[in-house]
Enzyme design. Structure first.
Site, short mmCIF file in Angstrom:
data_model
loop_
_atom_site.label_atom_id
_atom_site.label_comp_id
_atom_site.label_asym_id
_atom_site.label_seq_id
_atom_site.Cartn_x
_atom_site.Cartn_y
_atom_site.Cartn_z
N ILE A 155 -9.79 9.49 -2.50
CA ILE A 155 -10.13 9.07 -1.15
C ILE A 155 -9.72 10.16 -0.18
O ILE A 155 -8.57 10.62 -0.22
CB ILE A 155 -9.39 7.76 -0.79
N TYR B 137 3.79 9.09 -11.61
CA TYR B 137 2.89 8.35 -10.71
C TYR B 137 2.04 7.35 -11.49
O TYR B 137 1.94 6.17 -11.14
CB TYR B 137 2.02 9.36 -9.97
N ASN C 131 0.81 -1.22 0.00
CA ASN C 131 0.00 0.00 0.00
C ASN C 131 0.84 1.27 0.00
O ASN C 131 0.42 2.29 -0.56
CB ASN C 131 -0.92 -0.02 1.24
P1 NDP Z 1 -0.25 8.55 2.46
O1 NDP Z 1 0.87 9.33 1.90
O2 NDP Z 1 -1.24 9.24 3.32
O3 NDP Z 1 0.32 7.20 3.18
C1 NDP Z 1 1.12 7.31 4.12
C2 NDP Z 1 1.62 5.97 4.66
O4 NDP Z 1 2.57 5.32 3.81
C3 NDP Z 1 2.31 6.32 5.94
O5 NDP Z 1 2.16 5.24 6.83
C4 NDP Z 1 3.76 6.45 5.48
O6 NDP Z 1 4.71 6.35 6.54
C5 NDP Z 1 3.83 5.26 4.53
N1 NDP Z 1 4.95 5.28 3.60
C6 NDP Z 1 5.23 6.17 2.63
N2 NDP Z 1 6.38 5.84 2.00
C7 NDP Z 1 6.84 4.72 2.60
C8 NDP Z 1 7.98 3.90 2.44
N3 NDP Z 1 8.89 4.17 1.51
N4 NDP Z 1 8.14 2.83 3.25
C9 NDP Z 1 7.22 2.54 4.19
N5 NDP Z 1 6.12 3.26 4.40
C10 NDP Z 1 5.94 4.35 3.62
O7 NDP Z 1 -0.93 7.84 1.24
P2 NDP Z 1 -2.46 7.45 1.02
O8 NDP Z 1 -3.02 6.80 2.21
O9 NDP Z 1 -3.13 8.61 0.42
O10 NDP Z 1 -2.27 6.36 -0.13
C11 NDP Z 1 -2.06 4.99 0.14
C12 NDP Z 1 -1.95 4.26 -1.21
O11 NDP Z 1 -3.15 4.48 -1.96
C13 NDP Z 1 -0.81 4.76 -2.07
O12 NDP Z 1 -0.24 3.69 -2.78
C14 NDP Z 1 -1.49 5.73 -3.02
O13 NDP Z 1 -0.80 5.90 -4.23
C15 NDP Z 1 -2.82 5.03 -3.22
N6 NDP Z 1 -3.89 5.92 -3.65
C16 NDP Z 1 -4.34 6.92 -2.82
C17 NDP Z 1 -5.39 7.74 -3.23
C18 NDP Z 1 -5.94 8.81 -2.34
O14 NDP Z 1 -6.88 9.50 -2.77
N7 NDP Z 1 -5.45 8.98 -1.12
C19 NDP Z 1 -5.99 7.57 -4.56
C20 NDP Z 1 -5.45 6.50 -5.33
C21 NDP Z 1 -4.44 5.71 -4.89
P3 NDP Z 1 5.48 7.70 7.05
O15 NDP Z 1 4.39 8.69 7.39
O16 NDP Z 1 6.26 7.26 8.23
O17 NDP Z 1 6.30 8.16 5.88
#
Ligand code: NDP
Length: 244
Positions: A188, A155, A92
């Site tokens: 989302i 992306y 994720n």
């Molecule tokens: P966020 O940026 O809010 O997610 C953050 C989470 O991912 C945190 O726990 C963060 O940890 C962790 N994270 C980021 N980079 C790493 C890494 N290299 N290693 C380990 N953990 C990591 O993202 P979203 O919740 O918005 O998105 C989640 C997924 O859903 C993603 O793949 C995104 O592309 C996809 N998505 C999201 C949409 C949306 O509208 N939100 C729409 C479509 C797809 P820390 O804070 O410690 O860095």
């Protein structure tokens, strides 16, 4: 209306915030044993640990950067020692930025590809010995991967690659009954990233259902794909986007 996953051993990456936090709550609430990780935010990881403790069960939150092979090893070692193996792997954690293609630096291209695509390769290839026969792998993609959107070529390139990865791996791992699917969210809204009202209004008009989605609605699709209810679904991409 709830899916039970008692006894399933689950890894969710990027589970300390955003959609991953919703996924972690849902898996823990469904009775699964869970390991989840954030990259660097210790406060968010501590909060997640507290929240999971309240739900109850066997849950562990660690910090691990999924773009780093050594840290993926550590993360998977945590799954082995704490859970004894994995039945569900949810990739994720993701990265995004908004940059015109003509100005996109190679470092940023690599950062986004490393987080969204190469991390999935690292996780799955290193997790293969841990995954049970019949396990479910879910890759979090994005609706825009197959639509396209300006300023996010890097992306969308990384997210559409996950679709090909899932199609091929479904065929390669099907002999072990391991299923590989993509869940592609639309827009989302997460507590960590509230959107300005005007942006929200624009997105409302883009969806058939007329609103943004929630992490819990993504979790519903992921739990279905993680469960035996979806035992004949593999190599598929499920769009959870309110009808964009
Ligand atoms: P966020 O940026 O809010 O997610 C953050 C989470 O991912 C945190 O726990 C963060 O940890 C962790 N994270 C980021 N980079 C790493 C890494 N290299 N290693 C380990 N953990 C990591 O993202 P979203 O919740 O918005 O998105 C989640 C997924 O859903 C993603 O793949 C995104 O592309 C996809 N998505 C999201 C949409 C949306 O509208 N939100 C729409 C479509 C797809 P820390 O804070 O410690 O860095």
């Amino acid at each position: 209306m709830s899916i039970r996953l008692d006894g399933k051993r689950v890894l969710v990456t990027g589970g300390t915030g955003g959609i991953g936090r919703g996924l972690s709550h849902a898996f823990a609430g469904a009775g699964a044993g869970l390991v989840t990780c954030g990259r660097s935010d210790e406060e968010a990881a501590a909060r997640m640990s507290r929240e999971l403790k309240e739900i109850g069960g066997e849950h562990h939150v660690v910090l691990a950067d999924v773009t780093r092979p050594d840290q993926v090893d550590t993360l998977l070692e945590e799954c082995r020692t704490r859970l004894g193996g994995l039945d569900v792997l949810v990739s994720n954690a993701g990265a995004i930025s908004h940059i015109p293609f003509a100005e996109l630096p190679l470092e940023e291209w690599k950062r986004v590809l490393d987080t969204n695509l190469t991390a999935a390769y690292l996780l799955i290839s290193k997790a293969l010995p841990l995954l049970s026969d019949g396990a479910s792998i879910v890759l979090i993609g994005s609706r825009v991967a197959t639509v396209g959107i300006p300023l996010r070529a890097h992306y969308t390139a990384s997210k559409s690659a996950l679709i090909g990865l899932a199609r091929s791996l479904a065929k390669e791992l099907g002999g072990r009954r391991i299923r590989v699917n993509v869940v592609a969210p639309g827009v989302i809204e997460t507590p960590e990233r509230p959107l300005p009202d005007e942006v929200k209004q624009r997105y409302h008009q883009l969806t058939a259902i007329g609103r943004l989605g929630s992490p819990a609605e993504i979790a519903n699709a992921v739990l279905f794909l993680a469960s035996d209810l979806s035992s004949y679904i593999t190599g598929e991409t499920v769009h959870v986007d309110g009808g964009i």
